[in-house]
Design a protein around this motif. Structure first.
Motif, short mmCIF file in Angstrom:
data_model
loop_
_atom_site.label_atom_id
_atom_site.label_comp_id
_atom_site.label_asym_id
_atom_site.label_seq_id
_atom_site.Cartn_x
_atom_site.Cartn_y
_atom_site.Cartn_z
N THR A 465 0.81 -1.21 0.00
CA THR A 465 0.00 0.00 0.00
C THR A 465 0.85 1.26 0.00
OG1 THR A 465 -0.10 -0.22 2.36
CG2 THR A 465 -1.98 -1.02 1.13
N TYR A 466 0.31 2.26 -0.67
CA TYR A 466 0.99 3.54 -0.78
C TYR A 466 -0.01 4.65 -0.54
CZ TYR A 466 4.05 0.49 -3.42
OH TYR A 466 4.85 -0.53 -3.79
N SER A 467 0.49 5.80 -0.15
CA SER A 467 -0.36 6.98 -0.31
C SER A 467 0.38 7.94 -1.22
CB SER A 467 -0.78 7.59 1.02
OG SER A 467 0.32 7.88 1.80
N PRO A 936 -1.18 13.34 5.53
CA PRO A 936 0.07 12.88 6.15
C PRO A 936 -0.16 12.30 7.55
CG PRO A 936 0.45 14.95 5.04
CD PRO A 936 -1.02 14.68 4.94
N THR A 937 -1.07 12.91 8.31
CA THR A 937 -1.36 12.41 9.66
C THR A 937 -1.97 11.01 9.60
OG1 THR A 937 -1.79 14.67 10.30
CG2 THR A 937 -2.54 12.97 11.81
N GLU A 942 -1.71 4.98 9.85
CA GLU A 942 -1.79 3.67 9.19
C GLU A 942 -0.45 2.96 9.20
OE1 GLU A 942 -4.30 1.96 8.66
OE2 GLU A 942 -5.71 3.59 9.00
N ARG A 943 0.62 3.74 8.98
CA ARG A 943 1.95 3.10 9.01
C ARG A 943 2.25 2.56 10.40
NH1 ARG A 943 7.23 5.83 6.86
NH2 ARG A 943 8.09 3.77 7.23
N TYR A 1037 -0.50 11.06 17.03
CA TYR A 1037 -1.62 11.43 16.16
C TYR A 1037 -2.87 10.63 16.52
CZ TYR A 1037 1.84 13.71 13.15
OH TYR A 1037 2.82 14.52 12.66
N GLU A 1038 -2.67 9.36 16.75
CA GLU A 1038 -3.81 8.49 17.04
C GLU A 1038 -4.45 8.93 18.36
OE1 GLU A 1038 -5.70 5.53 19.27
OE2 GLU A 1038 -3.59 5.93 19.67
#
Lengths: 1178, 235
Positions: A465-467, A936-937, A942-943, A1037-1038
């Protein structure tokens, strides 16, 4: 009289009349039949009509229920209104009406007066409006006249208009006054009326509000219940206008379907039958209330299909869900033929394999799943209904054939997904997300694919997966890499960017979310880890040694089980190859003698079991009851299979290797996921000794067949003939050196073997540089030449050594190495394992990124009888990957053409999970708003989530409410690793600890610091700065925590701190908490084992570790809300516990206590010294 | 005339009985076996506790067999038979004390939403950590002698365990019910559930070590007797 000549016809009139009669009768008959078929559901099997109009019957059923629902709702609404004081309002209203009736004349008089005044007021208002209009008109004429007469005011025409303007102004002003007067009079009269009836009217309005639900519901009920109206609107022909029973549809504008070379929005007619799909059940309270008051309740979620409501209205269909039906329709997820209303043709897909018990429903005649009767319940409801129906065993498919004349639709490109595989569709939009609520099957499947390494042979875009980052004005490449904490070189490679190329504004950069590693261990040093004998046994059938291994089986399958002699040759050749090219570092014996019994204890204590099982059958494992709420059985099994099964380790490796591995796994394989547990020499020796004592008897006793030399020659020749004519191949078999040398080299020699002319080219380059230097005497050229020359010399020496090494091999060894290398290429072993010489080899599997859209006609079903269906094909491929060769071996397929995929040891459920994912990999094009675009957040979250899975953090910890597998392995309560973050509303790691501390802790945790009583150890994962930062940012962030974190100022006022100290002592914090190496008043080493689970974290570390705000405002006020089950008590700060400290102010007390605790750290410095955490500086 | 009067009397009597018949269920809980020895508790972890038992060490009350061979701390309650009936929770609180680093009482019953007064008699820190699953968990620190806190349980649950995380030997159990028909055996091993409306019930006796036993009883008018007997479990 002459007879008229008879008209001669070519046909017989009377007979024609008969034909006409018959035709008319047929015509009328057909017409009646058509109408009948249309109205009866359209089921006439002898005419081949299989219920195209069934939906009408379903709708009739629906409206029967709907009437029941409306009636009960009306009843409920009335009762609710009564509960809310309807009767009282009515009584009040009646009383007021009675009072009013005495003043009827007075009221009438006042009303008449008001009405009269209203008329007058309206009249004056009209007059005033007219006057204003006249005034405006005259004004404009005046100005026009002025202009016409060159602004001469004394002009008679102008004078005339001026007079008129003045008159008009006067009149308007007077009328304005009169208007106001008339209004005032009317309002006064109105108030007089209100005086009498105002209260009653207000009560009436209140009453109507209470009854509004009932009014609406009753109106609809009346409409539906009026049989005359219903008959008329649904009558044949008349129904075109406003029928109740009609085909209904949702047009999903942004979801397209491919219809013969064009794409059109999906027009979903599913709701024509599934009319109850969006109906919410009553809440538990409402249900109880209705039961109590004996009011009917339609349970939409329990109705038989097709009227049943959607099981997850929180996620789908309803307007408040993230996937409202109005936008998504049905078939964008479920698939099926959108416009079809016939059951089979719409593409409904049953489960065709699992058998279940079915009974025939008496009312509908349908075969429905048999539910074990609840005897007590039944006896209560209907004691007489004891007539037992015998259930029949059948598949869902069998039942559907009986119920709906179901037929397989072979040519439907998007048949509906069977229920088990429904989550497949989530993948097209949500592949970036690690966890999908409601997509658990898909999650498990994706994780399995990652672990089994399906992706490493078959490209799967949905798994890697990528963003996408859109480069903005002023952003540099380095800044972007920093933003996502990714390695710049990796991003450059992924985006095909030259080494120093800057990024251009507007460019779309692909940023990886998951960084997948080859799932199998590196084989670079395999000769030091395993024996040849064991390797051969392993290759025969890996699952015989480890039942749940991710390594597939390649021999003894459908297409090679009849060639045991050849199999032995192939297995032996691969083994010989791997051992011949393996590095062979020596592993000395452990420096201390190991104690197996203590090793066993350590394995149970330090945390090994969070990732490994010893001998347990993985597929029988389930989390214990106390842990089941944190992870399901699949997540539990996944955690426990992060590393291989340890049973049998002693049949595989020796103590020396095990010791070296345990001390530092990365020395053997730098890419391994196995972390370092910082074991002492003694501990590592003990565990090595214990693991070595675990033998696999069946493998130890297994006898290997001898290798047939003639067969070796034959197979080698076969492989040589792939590229050489027979004659040359027969010669080459005795001269294989140049074909195998490349595998003995390393990364420096590899480019020279893969590019045969490179050496000569570089030698020429050296000569050219020499020549240039001779002409220019440029030192830089000289230097360049020398460097190239030196590196060439090393390479040449290495190649010469390899030549010698290879030449020294026996002819048989050479054949084995050659054949082994060919087999590894053919089977693609390098996709999962690092193997020397295959660093740049391309994976051998077909890309599967669009497999889910592959037409069934393009799948090779071979000569076996299975349903012509994608999922059936896929599951057969997983179950028996070589079975499509059956009947073809040696006839239509030569040995080189046989299928290659290995057989994985998977359960039926696991295969379903994988099938869900793979069938979800489609070529469907998404519109712009559909795919999950990550900010980005979100990307970092997700990462982080993915890293948590990849490192198996949840094997030991609870993170985002999930995990804690280790608690199921017999760790006593109070001895489990801590919760890291909980469900929403509970503890968030990003709020609790300081990012700087977390960064260093993740990079280099130390044994015995914060919770020294725990036997389980936080492992050292060897994270890079970037990786540690990903986790730090993820938690921040989470947890919606402040980031970057600003260190909180401690209030250093001595009075404040003294109050804190006083509280600290009064609350006896040090009774459980470790402070300066002591707890319970004793040094830690003196605390008996049974008291360990009572201890609480080391407060000497709090100053650098914990966030002040979290302690004061979240933790101390209600510890249980943060960490359910925590031993930390909730104190009633304030006057209750200490009225004399800080004036009994709870907040001030908490601040003082926290500041005192945080200042404790001053005395003892925490372990990590270099505080240059990049985490807090971004 | 006479017979008519009798008939009236009979009808009235039956009606009265139907509407207001109630009975008591009582009995005793025997212990069928050799009384196990009560283990001494080591209170070294908190010197304040050890001080309070300086003369004679406290003993574990996990199994207390009375002198008459009956079992103490057995919670007896009506498990089924009262469905559909509602009972208001009393306003008077139930009390549990922390005394000498032990809970008193160790086993007791109360109704959901009834107040529970928690009292600390000791000059040390206790935390009362109740671990219900049906109601909200609580864990209150009581650092001072004489502190009192009141809590309730929202929903019925048999049994809810109390523990003190500072003193791991401390444990208490409360049966939280939606009705007032329960009792706990004391020094004489007897229990009485009073005023149970006429009907058929399942009565359950619970012991923290020996588990549950149940019996079906029929309550008409007057007293019903129901004994229980627990056997030691194999260690």
């Amino acid at each position: 009289m002459r007879n008229q000549p008879e008209t001669v016809h070519a046909y017989n009139i009377p007979r024609l009349n008969w034909w006409f009669l018959i035709a008319s009768a047929l015509f009328v008959g057909c017409f009646v039949l058509m109408i009948w078929v249309d109205y009866s559901g359209g089921e006439l099997p002898f005419l081949g009509l299989k219920g195209d109009r069934q939906w009408k019957n379903y709708q009739r059923e629906f409206y029967t229920l709907e009437k029941k629902r409306l009636a009960s709702d009306a009843q409920a609404a009335e009762l609710r209104a009564n509960e809310q004081g309807l009767a009282k309002l009515e009584a009040e209203e009646n009383q007021l009406n009675t009072q009013l009736s005495g003043k009827r004349d007075e009221l009438a008089k006042r009303q008449a007066e008001a009405a009269e005044l209203k008329v007058e007021a309206d009249r004056v208002m009209r007059e005033f409006t007219m006057a204003k209009a006249t005034r405006d008109e005259v004004r404009s004429f005046y100005e026009a006249a002025l202009e016409r007469n060159e602004l001469k005011k004394d002009n008679p025409e102008v004078q005339d208009w001026l007079d008129r303007v003045e008159t008009a102004n006067d009149r308007a002003a007077k009328l304005e006054l009169r208007n106001q007067e008339a209004d005032a009079k009317y309002n006064a009269a109105k108030a007089k009326v209100e005086e009498l009836v105002g209260q009653r009217n207000a009560i009436e309005a209140q009453k109507n509000r209470l009854l509004s639900t009932k009014t609406i519901v009753s109106k609809r009920l009346k409409q539906l219940s009026d049989s005359l109206v219903q008959t008329v609107v649904n009558a044949p022909v008349l129904e075109f206008a406003a029928a109740t029973y009609k085909v209904e549809q949702i047009v999903a504008e942004s979801h397209h379907v491919d219809v013969n070379f064009t794409t059109v929005p999906r027009v979903d007619r599913c709701i024509t039958c599934h009319k109850g799909i969006d109906r919410k059940d009553a809440t538990t309270d409402e249900k109880a209330w209705r039961a109590q008051h004996k009011i009917d309740n339609v349970e939409w979620s329990k109705l038989p299909q097709p009227l049943r409501s959607h099981p997850r209205l929180d996620l789908y269909v309803s307007d408040t869900s993230p996937h409202p039906a109005s936008k998504f329709g049905c078939t964008s997820c479920h698939w099926g033929w959108d416009r079809e209303t016939n059951f089979s043709r719409a593409g409904h897909t049953p489960h065709a394999e699992e058998k279940g018990l079915y009974v025939q429903d008496k009312d509908t005649g349908f075969w429905v799943p048999y539910a074990e009767p609840d005897e007590e319940e039944d006896a209560k409801v209907k004691p007489a209904a004891a007539t037992k129906v015998k259930p029949v065993e059948m598949t869902q498919r069998d039942a559907w054939e009986k119920n709906y004349h179901w037929e397989h639709q072979e040519f439907l490109t998007q048949p509906m997904r069977a229920k088990k595989y429904a989550e497949a569709s989530c993948l097209k939009c949500h592949n970036n997300q690690t966890h999908l609520e409601g997509g658990e099957n898909l999650d498990h499947g994706r994780r399995l694919i990652e672990q089994l390494g399906c992706w490493s042979c078959h490209k799967m875009k949905q798994i890697e997966t990528y963003s996408v980052h859109h480069v903005a004005e002023g952003e540099t490449f380095e800044e972007i890499c920093k933003l996502y904490d990714v390695v710049p070189a990796e991003v450059r490679k992924l985006n095909n960017m030259a080494a120093d190329a800057p990024v251009t504004v507007g460019r779309e950069l692909t940023i990886p979310i998951r960084t997948l590693r080859k799932p199998g261990p590196s084989l670079y040093k395999v000769a030091t880890k395993d024996t040849k004998e064991w390797t051969r046994k392993w290759l025969h059938n890996p699952a015989a040694f480890r039942p749940n291994t991710y390594m597939p089986r390649f021999w003894g399958l459908d297409n090679n089980k009849d060639t045991p002699v050849r199999n032995e040759v192939e297995i032996n050749a691969i083994t010989e190859f791997l051992f011949a090219v393996s590095e062979k570092p020596a592993y000395p014996p452990p420096p201390v003698k190991g104690d197996a019994a203590h090793g066993k204890q350590l394995v149970q204590q330090v945390g090994c079991l969070a990732c490994h099982v010893i001998d347990d059958k993985l597929m029988d494992l389930k989390p214990t009851k106390d842990v089941a709420k944190y992870l399901d059985k699949w997540e539990y099994r996944r955690a426990r299979s992060q590393g291989p099964q340890l049973g049998g380790a002693g049949s595989k490796s020796d103590v020396n290797w095990l010791y070296a591995w345990l001390k530092d796994p990365k020395q053997y394989n730098p890419k391994t996921k196995m972390p370092n547990l910082r074991l002492s020499d003694q501990e590592a020796a003990d565990i090595a000794e214990y693991l070595h004592s675990l033998k696999h008897a069946a493998t130890d006793d297994q006898k290997l067949d001898p290798v047939d030399k003639n067969e070796l020659d034959a197979v080698t020749l076969e492989y040589l003939q792939v590229t050489l004519p027979r004659k040359q191949a027969e010669e080459k078999i005795n001269n294989l050196d140049d074909l195998i040398e490349q595998y003995f080299g390393d990364e420096t020699t590899a480019p020279y073997y893969s590019d045969a002319t490179r050496l000569a080219r570089e030698q020429a380059q050296v000569a050219a540089l020499q020549k240039e230097y001779d002409e220019t005497f440029d030192d830089a050229v000289q230097k360049k030449k020398e460097a190239l020359e030196a590196s060439l010399k090393v390479v040449q020496e290495k190649m010469a050594a390899i030549k010698q090494q290879v030449a020294a091999l026996t002819p048989e060894e050479k054949k084995n190495v050659f054949l082994g290398s060919k087999l590894i290429s053919r089977l693609g072993c390098f996709a999962c394992h690092d193997i020397r010489g295959y660093e740049n080899a391309k994976p051998i599997g077909a890309e599967l990124s669009e497999w889910g859209s592959k037409p069934v006609s393009k799948l090779d079903f071979g000569l076996i009888e299975i349903e012509r269906d994608r999922i059936a094909w896929l599951k057969q491929k997983l179950k028996a990957p070589r079975s499509y060769d059956i009947g073809r071996i040696g006839i239509t397929r030569s040995p080189q053409e046989l299928l290659k995929m290995g057989k994985f040891s998977l359960t039926e459920e696991q295969m379903d999970q994988i099938a869900t994912v793979i069938s979800g990999m489609t070529d469907e094009k998404l519109t712009a708003d559909e795919p999950q675009k990550l900010t980005p957040t979100e990307h970092m979250i997700e990462r982080g989530r993915w890293m948590v899975k990849e490192l198996n953090c949840t094997g030991c910890h609870q993170i985002e409410g999930k995990g804690w597998a280790i608690r199921s392995t017999g760790i006593p309560p109070g001895m489990e690793p801590p919760m890291v973050s909980g469900l929403p509303g509970q503890l968030r790691q990003g709020q609790r600890t300081q990012p700087d501390w977390l960064f260093h802790f993740l990079k280099a945790p130390q044994t015995g610091q914060i919770r020294p009583w725990l036997h389980a150890r936080m492992p050292t994962f060897g994270l890079s700065d970037a990786e540690a930062n990903v986790l730090v940012k993820y938690f921040a962030y989470e947890g919606r925590a402040q980031f970057p974190y600003q260190s909180a100022k401690i209030n250093n006022d001595p009075v404040h701190l003294a109050a804190g100290k006083q509280l600290f002592e009064q609350l006896k914090c040090a009774l459980c908490h470790i402070v300066e190496g002591k707890a319970l008043g004793k040094p830690l080493s003196e605390i008996p084992e049974e008291d360990l689970p009572r201890l609480a974290p080391n407060l000497s570390l709090a100053g650098k570790r914990l966030q002040r705000d979290w302690l004061i405002n979240r933790w101390l006020p209600e510890p249980l809300a943060q960490v359910p089950g925590t031993r930390m008590p909730q104190f009633e700060y304030g006057a209750t516990i200490a009225p004399n400290i800080l004036g009994g102010d709870g907040l001030k007390q908490r601040e003082a206590l926290v500041d005192y605790v945080l200042s404790l750290a001053e005395h003892e410095d925490h372990a990590v010294n270099n505080s240059s955490a990049t985490a807090s500086k971004q | 005339m006479q017979s008519k009067q009798w008939a009236v009397v009979a009808v009235v009597a039956v009606a009265a009985a139907l509407s207001a018949r109630a009975g008591d269920v009582s009995g005793s809980v025997k212990f069928d076996g050799e009384a196990p020895k009560m283990k001494k508790i080591k209170m070294d972890a908190d010197p304040k506790c050890a001080e309070m038992h300086a003369d004679e060490p406290a003993k574990s009350e996990e199994v207390v067999v009375n002198e008459n061979g009956t079992l103490k701390n057995v919670f007896v309650y009506v498990k089924t038979g009262l469905e559909g009936k509602t009972f208001d929770a009393p306003k008077e609180p139930v009390e549990i004390r922390q005394h000498g680093c032990m809970y008193s009482p160790r086993v007791f019953g109360m109704m959901a939403k009834q107040p529970l007064k928690i009292h600390n008699d000791d000059d040390t820190l206790h935390n009362v950590h109740a671990m219900p699953t049906a109601s909200k968990e609580f864990n209150i620190g009581q650092p001072n002698q004489g502190m009192e806190t009141t809590r309730t349980f929202a929903n019925p649950e048999v049994m809810v365990k109390f523990k003190c995380d500072v003193h791991p030997w401390m444990a208490a159990y409360v049966g939280v019910l939606s009705h007032p028909f329960f009792a706990t055996t004391g020094e004489d091993g007897k229990f009485t559930i009073k005023g149970l409306p006429a009907g058929e019930y399942e009565i359950v006796a619970w012991h923290e070590k020996f588990g549950e036993q149940s019996a079906k009883v029929k309550v008409a008018d007057g007293a019903v007797s129901q004994d229980f007997s627990f056997k030691p479990t194999a260690e």
